[in-house]
Design a protein around this motif. Structure first.
Motif, PDB file in Angstrom:
ATOM      1  N   GLY A  67      31.129  21.215  87.007  1.00 14.81           N
ATOM      2  CA  GLY A  67      30.243  20.375  87.790  1.00 14.81           C
ATOM      3  C   GLY A  67      30.739  18.945  87.802  1.00 14.81           C
ATOM      4  N   PHE A  68      30.552  18.301  88.930  1.00 16.91           N
ATOM      5  CA  PHE A  68      30.903  16.889  89.081  1.00 16.91           C
ATOM      6  C   PHE A  68      29.612  16.099  89.260  1.00 16.91           C
ATOM      7  CE2 PHE A  68      34.527  19.225  90.709  1.00 16.91           C
ATOM      8  CZ  PHE A  68      35.606  18.558  90.152  1.00 16.91           C
ATOM      9  N   ALA A 111      32.979   6.982  92.635  1.00 18.00           N
ATOM     10  CA  ALA A 111      33.229   8.280  92.011  1.00 18.00           C
ATOM     11  C   ALA A 111      33.309   9.380  93.066  1.00 18.00           C
ATOM     12  CB  ALA A 111      32.131   8.602  90.998  1.00 18.00           C
ATOM     13  N   LYS A 112      32.480   9.301  94.076  1.00 21.62           N
ATOM     14  CA  LYS A 112      32.545  10.286  95.164  1.00 21.62           C
ATOM     15  C   LYS A 112      33.940  10.275  95.802  1.00 21.62           C
ATOM     16  CE  LYS A 112      27.626  10.007  96.473  1.00 21.62           C
ATOM     17  NZ  LYS A 112      27.147   9.153  95.402  1.00 21.62           N
ATOM     18  N   CYS A 113      34.462   9.091  96.003  1.00 27.58           N
ATOM     19  CA  CYS A 113      35.792   8.964  96.611  1.00 27.58           C
ATOM     20  C   CYS A 113      36.895   9.392  95.641  1.00 27.58           C
ATOM     21  CB  CYS A 113      36.035   7.519  97.052  1.00 27.58           C
ATOM     22  SG  CYS A 113      34.908   6.936  98.327  1.00 27.58           S
ATOM     23  N   GLU A 114      36.866   8.872  94.415  1.00 28.48           N
ATOM     24  CA  GLU A 114      37.924   9.133  93.444  1.00 28.48           C
ATOM     25  C   GLU A 114      37.977  10.591  93.000  1.00 28.48           C
ATOM     26  OE1 GLU A 114      37.207   6.374  90.259  1.00 28.48           O
ATOM     27  OE2 GLU A 114      37.548   4.641  91.554  1.00 28.48           O
ATOM     28  N   MET A 115      36.832  11.192  92.732  1.00 26.96           N
ATOM     29  CA  MET A 115      36.818  12.539  92.157  1.00 26.96           C
ATOM     30  C   MET A 115      36.783  13.648  93.199  1.00 26.96           C
ATOM     31  SD  MET A 115      34.256  11.974  88.925  1.00 26.96           S
ATOM     32  CE  MET A 115      34.579  13.578  88.215  1.00 26.96           C
ATOM     33  N   LEU A 116      36.151  13.368  94.355  1.00 30.48           N
ATOM     34  CA  LEU A 116      35.944  14.427  95.340  1.00 30.48           C
ATOM     35  C   LEU A 116      36.606  14.162  96.685  1.00 30.48           C
ATOM     36  CD1 LEU A 116      32.190  15.198  94.594  1.00 30.48           C
ATOM     37  CD2 LEU A 116      34.233  16.362  93.711  1.00 30.48           C
ATOM     38  N   GLY A 117      37.246  13.027  96.830  1.00 31.44           N
ATOM     39  CA  GLY A 117      37.949  12.752  98.076  1.00 31.44           C
ATOM     40  C   GLY A 117      37.056  12.397  99.248  1.00 31.44           C
ATOM     41  N   ALA A 161      34.759  19.245  95.986  1.00 32.62           N
ATOM     42  CA  ALA A 161      34.556  19.982  94.738  1.00 32.62           C
ATOM     43  C   ALA A 161      35.355  21.279  94.743  1.00 32.62           C
ATOM     44  CB  ALA A 161      33.070  20.258  94.525  1.00 32.62           C
ATOM     45  N   LEU A 162      35.391  21.942  95.885  1.00 33.48           N
ATOM     46  CA  LEU A 162      36.203  23.156  95.991  1.00 33.48           C
ATOM     47  C   LEU A 162      37.679  22.829  95.798  1.00 33.48           C
ATOM     48  CD1 LEU A 162      34.690  25.185  98.967  1.00 33.48           C
ATOM     49  CD2 LEU A 162      34.645  25.768  96.534  1.00 33.48           C
ATOM     50  N   ALA A 163      38.131  21.772  96.443  1.00 37.89           N
ATOM     51  CA  ALA A 163      39.547  21.396  96.363  1.00 37.89           C
ATOM     52  C   ALA A 163      39.950  21.017  94.937  1.00 37.89           C
ATOM     53  CB  ALA A 163      39.836  20.243  97.323  1.00 37.89           C
ATOM     54  N   ALA A 164      39.001  20.495  94.165  1.00 37.83           N
ATOM     55  CA  ALA A 164      39.296  20.052  92.807  1.00 37.83           C
ATOM     56  C   ALA A 164      38.993  21.135  91.768  1.00 37.83           C
ATOM     57  CB  ALA A 164      38.489  18.794  92.499  1.00 37.83           C
ATOM     58  N   SER A 165      38.805  22.364  92.232  1.00 39.04           N
ATOM     59  CA  SER A 165      38.475  23.459  91.322  1.00 39.04           C
ATOM     60  C   SER A 165      39.150  24.748  91.783  1.00 39.04           C
ATOM     61  CB  SER A 165      36.955  23.662  91.285  1.00 39.04           C
ATOM     62  OG  SER A 165      36.506  24.265  92.487  1.00 39.04           O
ATOM     63  N   ALA A 192      37.009  27.400  92.068  1.00 35.66           N
ATOM     64  CA  ALA A 192      35.805  28.126  92.472  1.00 35.66           C
ATOM     65  C   ALA A 192      35.889  28.543  93.932  1.00 35.66           C
ATOM     66  CB  ALA A 192      34.567  27.256  92.250  1.00 35.66           C
ATOM     67  N   GLY A 193      35.129  29.558  94.273  1.00 34.55           N
ATOM     68  CA  GLY A 193      35.080  30.038  95.646  1.00 34.55           C
ATOM     69  C   GLY A 193      33.921  29.474  96.440  1.00 34.55           C
ATOM     70  N   TRP A 194      32.898  28.981  95.750  1.00 36.00           N
ATOM     71  CA  TRP A 194      31.703  28.422  96.393  1.00 36.00           C
ATOM     72  C   TRP A 194      31.352  27.086  95.758  1.00 36.00           C
ATOM     73  CZ3 TRP A 194      29.113  30.476 100.488  1.00 36.00           C
ATOM     74  CH2 TRP A 194      29.388  31.797 100.834  1.00 36.00           C
ATOM     75  N   SER A 195      30.745  26.201  96.549  1.00 32.25           N
ATOM     76  CA  SER A 195      30.267  24.938  95.993  1.00 32.25           C
ATOM     77  C   SER A 195      28.937  24.560  96.627  1.00 32.25           C
ATOM     78  CB  SER A 195      31.278  23.809  96.236  1.00 32.25           C
ATOM     79  OG  SER A 195      31.338  23.478  97.603  1.00 32.25           O
ATOM     80  N   VAL A 196      28.232  23.706  95.918  1.00 34.51           N
ATOM     81  CA  VAL A 196      27.021  23.099  96.435  1.00 34.51           C
ATOM     82  C   VAL A 196      27.065  21.625  96.057  1.00 34.51           C
ATOM     83  CG1 VAL A 196      25.620  23.675  94.402  1.00 34.51           C
ATOM     84  CG2 VAL A 196      24.490  23.244  96.591  1.00 34.51           C
ATOM     85  N   ALA A 197      26.637  20.764  96.989  1.00 27.88           N
ATOM     86  CA  ALA A 197      26.644  19.316  96.755  1.00 27.88           C
ATOM     87  C   ALA A 197      25.304  18.725  97.171  1.00 27.88           C
ATOM     88  CB  ALA A 197      27.775  18.659  97.532  1.00 27.88           C
ATOM     89  N   MET A 198      24.837  17.745  96.403  1.00 24.66           N
ATOM     90  CA  MET A 198      23.570  17.075  96.684  1.00 24.66           C
ATOM     91  C   MET A 198      23.728  15.578  96.596  1.00 24.66           C
ATOM     92  SD  MET A 198      21.747  19.609  94.070  1.00 24.66           S
ATOM     93  CE  MET A 198      23.388  20.066  93.507  1.00 24.66           C
ATOM     94  N   THR A 199      23.183  14.880  97.567  1.00 21.64           N
ATOM     95  CA  THR A 199      23.148  13.430  97.540  1.00 21.64           C
ATOM     96  C   THR A 199      21.845  12.983  98.197  1.00 21.64           C
ATOM     97  OG1 THR A 199      24.321  11.389  98.119  1.00 21.64           O
ATOM     98  CG2 THR A 199      24.551  13.234  99.678  1.00 21.64           C
TER      99      THR A 199
END
Length: 176
Positions: A61-62, A69-75, A99-103, A105-112
């Protein structure tokens, strides 16, 4: 369904039930997931890892509270944040895909979102949360308007994110 103004333990129990059901779906399909969280501050990841055996289907999890951080860690693109804002479908989608690109995993979920009590505007009031769900060749997102105090908004966001991912996994014809 739980009243999101219930005591914290009742809410957590409800969220963990959703997480366990999601974990069963992922396990049945041999898939793993990743989270990217801003306004929920890692609550979804905490809920997922509260389920025994979650290491078989939850990869990482990120928590990306700051825009940097959104830019640096998740692009997430700075231009997206400038144009759309940190609380937007576009930002949530970039978080989910990042998050998918940095892992692995096959699935991701993001919340903001804006959990409150302050920080809202007429256009994006407190309770506005954008959630995105992604897999390698798919990304979907929606904007929600949750009500209640900060804890209730955050809990509703976690529930909607996890329920939404389960719905999308069930509908995924790749695994059938």
């Amino acid at each position: 369904m739980v009243d999101f103004h219930s005591p914290a333990d009742a809410i957590q129990e409800y969220l963990e039930k959703i997480a366990a059901e999601l974990g069963d779906l992922l396990l049945q399909r041999g898939a793993r997931m990743v989270t990217a969280e801003s306004c929920t501050g890692g609550w979804a990841a905490q809920t997922l890892t509260a389920v025994p055996g979650s290491s078989a289907w939850f990869e990482r999890g990120f928590v990306v509270y700051a825009n940097e951080a959104k830019c640096e860690m998740l692009g997430v693109f700075p231009a997206t944040l400038e144009r759309e804002g940190s609380v937007s479908v576009a930002t949530a989608q970039e978080m989910a895909l990042g998050a998918l690109a940095a892992s692995r995993a096959g699935w991701s979920v993001a919340m903001t979102g804006i959990a409150g009590p302050g920080g809202g505007s007429a256009e994006k009031p407190v309770g506005t949360v954008c959630i995105a769900w992604a897999k390698r060749d798919y990304c979907d997102a929606a904007t929600f308007r949750f009500s209640g105090i900060r804890r209730a908004v955050r809990a509703q966001a976690v529930a909607a994110a996890l329920e939404g991912l389960a719905t999308r996994i069930r509908a995924d014809t790749y695994f059938t």
